[in-house]
Motif scaffolding. Structure first.
Motif, short mmCIF file in Angstrom:
data_model
loop_
_atom_site.label_atom_id
_atom_site.label_comp_id
_atom_site.label_asym_id
_atom_site.label_seq_id
_atom_site.Cartn_x
_atom_site.Cartn_y
_atom_site.Cartn_z
N THR A 1 -3.21 -1.14 7.19
CA THR A 1 -3.08 -2.10 8.29
C THR A 1 -1.66 -2.65 8.37
O THR A 1 -1.09 -2.75 9.46
CB THR A 1 -4.11 -3.24 8.13
OG1 THR A 1 -5.41 -2.64 8.04
CG2 THR A 1 -4.09 -4.19 9.31
N HIS A 2 -1.10 -2.95 7.20
CA HIS A 2 0.27 -3.47 7.15
C HIS A 2 1.25 -2.48 7.81
O HIS A 2 2.08 -2.88 8.65
CB HIS A 2 0.64 -3.72 5.68
CG HIS A 2 1.98 -4.37 5.48
ND1 HIS A 2 2.25 -5.20 4.43
CD2 HIS A 2 3.14 -4.30 6.20
CE1 HIS A 2 3.50 -5.62 4.50
NE2 HIS A 2 4.07 -5.08 5.58
N GLY B 1 -6.84 -1.84 0.76
CA GLY B 1 -5.72 -2.47 0.07
C GLY B 1 -4.51 -1.58 -0.12
O GLY B 1 -3.52 -1.99 -0.70
P1 ADP Z 1 -5.59 -1.76 4.02
O1 ADP Z 1 -5.14 -0.42 3.54
O2 ADP Z 1 -6.94 -2.12 3.47
O3 ADP Z 1 -5.51 -1.91 5.49
P2 ADP Z 1 -3.61 -3.86 4.04
O4 ADP Z 1 -2.55 -3.19 4.79
O5 ADP Z 1 -4.39 -4.90 4.79
O6 ADP Z 1 -4.60 -2.81 3.35
O7 ADP Z 1 -2.99 -4.51 2.73
C1 ADP Z 1 -3.64 -5.58 2.05
C2 ADP Z 1 -2.63 -6.67 1.75
O8 ADP Z 1 -1.68 -6.20 0.79
C3 ADP Z 1 -1.83 -7.08 2.96
O9 ADP Z 1 -1.56 -8.45 2.88
C4 ADP Z 1 -0.55 -6.27 2.84
O10 ADP Z 1 0.54 -6.92 3.45
C5 ADP Z 1 -0.38 -6.17 1.34
N1 ADP Z 1 0.25 -4.90 0.94
C6 ADP Z 1 -0.36 -3.71 0.73
N2 ADP Z 1 0.51 -2.76 0.32
C7 ADP Z 1 1.72 -3.38 0.26
C8 ADP Z 1 3.05 -2.96 -0.10
N3 ADP Z 1 3.30 -1.70 -0.53
N4 ADP Z 1 4.03 -3.88 -0.04
C9 ADP Z 1 3.80 -5.15 0.36
N5 ADP Z 1 2.59 -5.61 0.70
C10 ADP Z 1 1.55 -4.76 0.66
#
Ligand code: ADP
Ligand code: MG
Length: 256
Positions: free
Chosen positions: A115-116, A111
């Motif tokens: 990945t984002h 979270g």
């Molecule tokens: P992980 O680190 O587990 O890969 P993700 O990138 O999948 O986490 O993030 C989980 C969700 O939260 C996604 O939908 C992502 O777009 C959102 N998210 C996480 N951090 C942010 C951020 N700083 N701003 C906007 N959205 C975020």
């Protein structure tokens, strides 16, 4: 006039300028209302075709990249992630690391936005003309194991090997057996110095050895992944998912 336009459209299609063919009536109308010179008209036509071709190429590369979802770096809220500054994100966005074939490792708990950021950088690279592919570690191992007898796996691996940027999500998420580790090593070895790799993981490289079992292969993989690398550690307590989770309870009753 209508028949002539129709014939011109046919000829443009014959020359594979389909986009201009479709747009021709509009372009002709604009030429008349704005009194374009012959030279301006020619330029408008060519610019239109080139622009549409590039847009279609971007669309095609986005589809081939197989992102699990489409989120850009602009949608990444930097205030939520204290361990990364706006300046760092902007530097990453410039893609010099990709030009210089650096790898990026994004570490952090679930979270945190790993990945984002990976997808966001991938989209950025595609818009600048690079070929990108995204797969989770699980998918990748599956592709490697089925490459010999499933044509689709073969095609996808070919695509991955030809990419300028390969994103491997949740690296070392699962333990691998000897054969899987070997196959994975060969892929990393192929990509080494040909492409950049972005990998995300919620475990640090020191824990990867355990999951791979074989010390020799792990060292060889790490060698290549870490040779030219920027490691980005995202904060422990910045889980976006947790902070922004939906709750089945009334707001007042949620204790945080
Ligand atoms: P992980 O680190 O587990 O890969 P993700 O990138 O999948 O986490 O993030 C989980 C969700 O939260 C996604 O939908 C992502 O777009 C959102 N998210 C996480 N951090 C942010 C951020 N700083 N701003 C906007 N959205 C975020
Ligand atoms: Mg993730």
């Amino acid at each position: 006039m209508t028949t002539t336009v129709h014939i011109l459209q046919e000829q443009l299609r014959h020359l594979r300028m389909t986009e201009t063919a479709n747009e021709l009536p509009v372009l002709l109308r604009n030429a008349e209302t704005m009194s374009w010179t012959y030279q301006e008209f020619m330029q408008e036509i060519l610019l239109f075709e080139m622009k549409r071709r590039e847009e279609k190429n971007v669309e095609k590369r986005l589809k081939l990249a197989k992102f699990p979802y489409h989120k850009t770096l602009d949608e990444f809220n930097i205030e939520e992630q204290e361990s990364l500054s706006k300046r760092q994100i902007n530097q990453l966005r410039e893609l010099n690391w990709l030009e210089q074939q650096y790898n990026i490792i994004l570490l952090g708990p679930p979270g945190a936005g790993k990945t984002h950021i990976g997808i966001g950088l991938g989209i950025e690279a595609i818009s600048k003309g690079y070929k990108v592919s995204f797969s989770s570690m699980g998918e990748l191992v599956h592709l490697l194991k089925t490459e010999e007898y499933i044509r689709k796996s073969q095609m996808q691996l070919k695509r991955i090997k030809e990419s300028d940027l390969v994103i491997i999500d949740d690296l070392m998420y699962l333990a691998m057996d000897q054969r899987e580790a070997n196959l994975f090593f060969h892929l990393i070895n192929h990509l080494y110095e040909r492409s950049s790799i972005i990998s995300t993981s919620n475990k640090g490289p020191e824990e990867w050895v355990e999951l791979m079992g074989d010390q020799g292969i792990t060292t060889a993989i790490l060698d290549r992944l870490l040779h030219r690398v920027e490691v980005i550690q995202l904060n422990e307590n910045d889980s976006y998912r947790l902070k922004h989770r939906f709750t089945i309870f009334e707001k007042e009753s949620v204790q945080t």
